[in-house]
Design an enzyme around this catalytic site. Sequence first.
Site, PDB file in Angstrom:
ATOM      1  N   SER A  30       0.811  -1.225   0.000  1.00 29.36           N
ATOM      2  CA  SER A  30       0.000   0.000   0.000  1.00 29.36           C
ATOM      3  C   SER A  30       0.846   1.277   0.000  1.00 29.36           C
ATOM      4  O   SER A  30       0.335   2.356  -0.296  1.00 29.36           O
ATOM      5  CB  SER A  30      -0.924  -0.002   1.220  1.00 29.36           C
ATOM      6  OG  SER A  30      -0.142  -0.031   2.407  1.00 29.36           O
ATOM      7  N   ASP A  83      10.369   0.272  -2.835  1.00 31.64           N
ATOM      8  CA  ASP A  83       9.525  -0.762  -2.226  1.00 31.64           C
ATOM      9  C   ASP A  83       9.220  -0.419  -0.778  1.00 31.64           C
ATOM     10  O   ASP A  83       9.862   0.463  -0.178  1.00 31.64           O
ATOM     11  CB  ASP A  83      10.245  -2.125  -2.311  1.00 31.64           C
ATOM     12  CG  ASP A  83       9.273  -3.300  -2.245  1.00 31.64           C
ATOM     13  OD1 ASP A  83       9.698  -4.438  -2.478  1.00 31.64           O
ATOM     14  OD2 ASP A  83       8.079  -3.057  -1.956  1.00 31.64           O
ATOM     15  N   GLY A  84       8.226  -1.088  -0.227  1.00 26.88           N
ATOM     16  CA  GLY A  84       7.832  -0.838   1.156  1.00 26.88           C
ATOM     17  C   GLY A  84       8.518  -1.791   2.119  1.00 26.88           C
ATOM     18  O   GLY A  84       9.387  -2.570   1.731  1.00 26.88           O
ATOM     19  N   ALA A  85       8.124  -1.736   3.366  1.00 30.84           N
ATOM     20  CA  ALA A  85       8.651  -2.653   4.382  1.00 30.84           C
ATOM     21  C   ALA A  85       7.641  -2.765   5.511  1.00 30.84           C
ATOM     22  O   ALA A  85       6.844  -1.858   5.751  1.00 30.84           O
ATOM     23  CB  ALA A  85       9.987  -2.152   4.929  1.00 30.84           C
ATOM     24  N   ASP A  86       7.675  -3.910   6.189  1.00 29.64           N
ATOM     25  CA  ASP A  86       6.800  -4.082   7.351  1.00 29.64           C
ATOM     26  C   ASP A  86       7.475  -3.598   8.632  1.00 29.64           C
ATOM     27  O   ASP A  86       6.811  -3.105   9.542  1.00 29.64           O
ATOM     28  CB  ASP A  86       6.423  -5.568   7.497  1.00 29.64           C
ATOM     29  CG  ASP A  86       5.637  -6.028   6.298  1.00 29.64           C
ATOM     30  OD1 ASP A  86       4.519  -5.512   6.092  1.00 29.64           O
ATOM     31  OD2 ASP A  86       6.147  -6.853   5.529  1.00 29.64           O
ATOM     32  N   LYS A  96      10.162  -7.846   5.406  1.00 25.22           N
ATOM     33  CA  LYS A  96       9.228  -7.630   4.303  1.00 25.22           C
ATOM     34  C   LYS A  96       8.411  -8.892   4.074  1.00 25.22           C
ATOM     35  O   LYS A  96       8.727  -9.940   4.637  1.00 25.22           O
ATOM     36  CB  LYS A  96       9.987  -7.259   3.024  1.00 25.22           C
ATOM     37  CG  LYS A  96      10.477  -5.804   3.030  1.00 25.22           C
ATOM     38  CD  LYS A  96      11.278  -5.449   1.784  1.00 25.22           C
ATOM     39  CE  LYS A  96      10.478  -5.638   0.526  1.00 25.22           C
ATOM     40  NZ  LYS A  96       9.163  -4.948   0.542  1.00 25.22           N
ATOM     41  N   GLU A 105      10.320  -9.570  -4.728  1.00 25.06           N
ATOM     42  CA  GLU A 105      10.895  -8.305  -4.218  1.00 25.06           C
ATOM     43  C   GLU A 105      12.372  -8.468  -3.930  1.00 25.06           C
ATOM     44  O   GLU A 105      13.186  -7.613  -4.255  1.00 25.06           O
ATOM     45  CB  GLU A 105      10.173  -7.862  -2.943  1.00 25.06           C
ATOM     46  CG  GLU A 105       8.755  -7.395  -3.191  1.00 25.06           C
ATOM     47  CD  GLU A 105       8.013  -7.119  -1.898  1.00 25.06           C
ATOM     48  OE1 GLU A 105       8.325  -7.758  -0.869  1.00 25.06           O
ATOM     49  OE2 GLU A 105       7.125  -6.258  -1.906  1.00 25.06           O
ATOM     50  N   LYS A 123       6.552   2.052  10.894  1.00 18.73           N
ATOM     51  CA  LYS A 123       7.330   0.859  10.517  1.00 18.73           C
ATOM     52  C   LYS A 123       8.726   0.831  11.162  1.00 18.73           C
ATOM     53  O   LYS A 123       9.390  -0.190  11.138  1.00 18.73           O
ATOM     54  CB  LYS A 123       7.493   0.815   8.986  1.00 18.73           C
ATOM     55  CG  LYS A 123       6.199   0.843   8.197  1.00 18.73           C
ATOM     56  CD  LYS A 123       5.375  -0.380   8.458  1.00 18.73           C
ATOM     57  CE  LYS A 123       4.091  -0.432   7.642  1.00 18.73           C
ATOM     58  NZ  LYS A 123       4.283  -0.556   6.207  1.00 18.73           N
TER      59      LYS A 123
HETATM   60  O1  DER Z   1       4.983  -7.382   1.193  1.00 16.03           O
HETATM   61  C1  DER Z   1       5.831  -6.506   1.203  1.00 16.03           C
HETATM   62  O2  DER Z   1       7.061  -6.748   1.269  1.00 16.03           O
HETATM   63  C2  DER Z   1       5.375  -5.074   1.271  1.00 16.03           C
HETATM   64  O3  DER Z   1       6.317  -4.231   0.659  1.00 16.03           O
HETATM   65  C3  DER Z   1       5.237  -4.736   2.743  1.00 16.03           C
HETATM   66  O4  DER Z   1       6.438  -5.024   3.338  1.00 16.03           O
HETATM   67  C4  DER Z   1       4.867  -3.279   2.977  1.00 16.03           C
HETATM   68  O5  DER Z   1       3.530  -3.149   2.683  1.00 16.03           O
HETATM   69  P1  DER Z   1       2.729  -1.820   3.074  1.00 16.03           P
HETATM   70  O6  DER Z   1       3.471  -0.689   2.365  1.00 16.03           O
HETATM   71  O7  DER Z   1       1.365  -2.077   2.514  1.00 16.03           O
HETATM   72  O8  DER Z   1       2.771  -1.696   4.566  1.00 16.03           O
END
Ligand code: DER
Length: 225
Positions: A30, A83-86, A96, A105, A123
């Site tokens: 997201s 990219d995102g991260a948890d 992630k 990824e 995060k």
């Molecule tokens: O699945 C993943 O690796 C996503 O990048 C997750 O780590 C981050 O998702 P979010 O931006 O919806 O929190």
Amino acid sequence: VSEYNMKKIAAEHATKYVQAGMKIGLGTGSTAYYAILKIGEMVRDGLSIQAVATSEASEKLAVEQGIPLIPLREVDRLDLTIDGADELDDQLRLIKGGGGALLREKITAFHSERLVIVADDTKTVTQLGAFPLPVEIVPFAYEWTIQSLTQLGCTVQIRHKPDKGFYVTDNGNYIADCKFQQIPQPEELSSRIGSLPGVVEHGLFIGMADQAIIGCQDGTVRILH
Ligand code: DER
């Protein structure tokens, strides 16, 4: 500023690094969502780039946005992946895989000159592990693989689809969500999990992120190197 906006602020800031002629890795989730929307706008305004998506979902979004996608065989290296991260700690070690895309990824990040992580302020952590570590495992003998993971000191839940049945990744595998609570030695855990037969990949990204852009409550961004 709601969490909603913090993701957008961070993601759009990262797109400032996208230059004409670049080959871009498009993340999943997201937060990366906002980067893909912004890159779509930049492409529609005439920016020429080519992209590779890290999931079927991101690929679909990129196509809808008119972002030119290139087949992997035509690319030997990407210039930048956003990219995102948890979770991320102060050494830019990541958890992630919350979105189930960790295998593609990690491959994409590995073959990118730069990996820029975008996230909202919720995060950042002092120690990884509160977020259950996603581990992609093959369906064959998955019960034995779960047993091996449990022996590393966690409780494992196999990820389910919203209705019923196991969640299946874009690559046809299952996800084991491993609750360690705390991961004091991420490097050591990374190699122990990685060497288990049946494990395809896991969500610890260590030594991969070059920078993180954190969207803050006050509408500003914090840059971590
Ligand atoms: O699945 C993943 O690796 C996503 O990048 C997750 O780590 C981050 O998702 P979010 O931006 O919806 O929190």
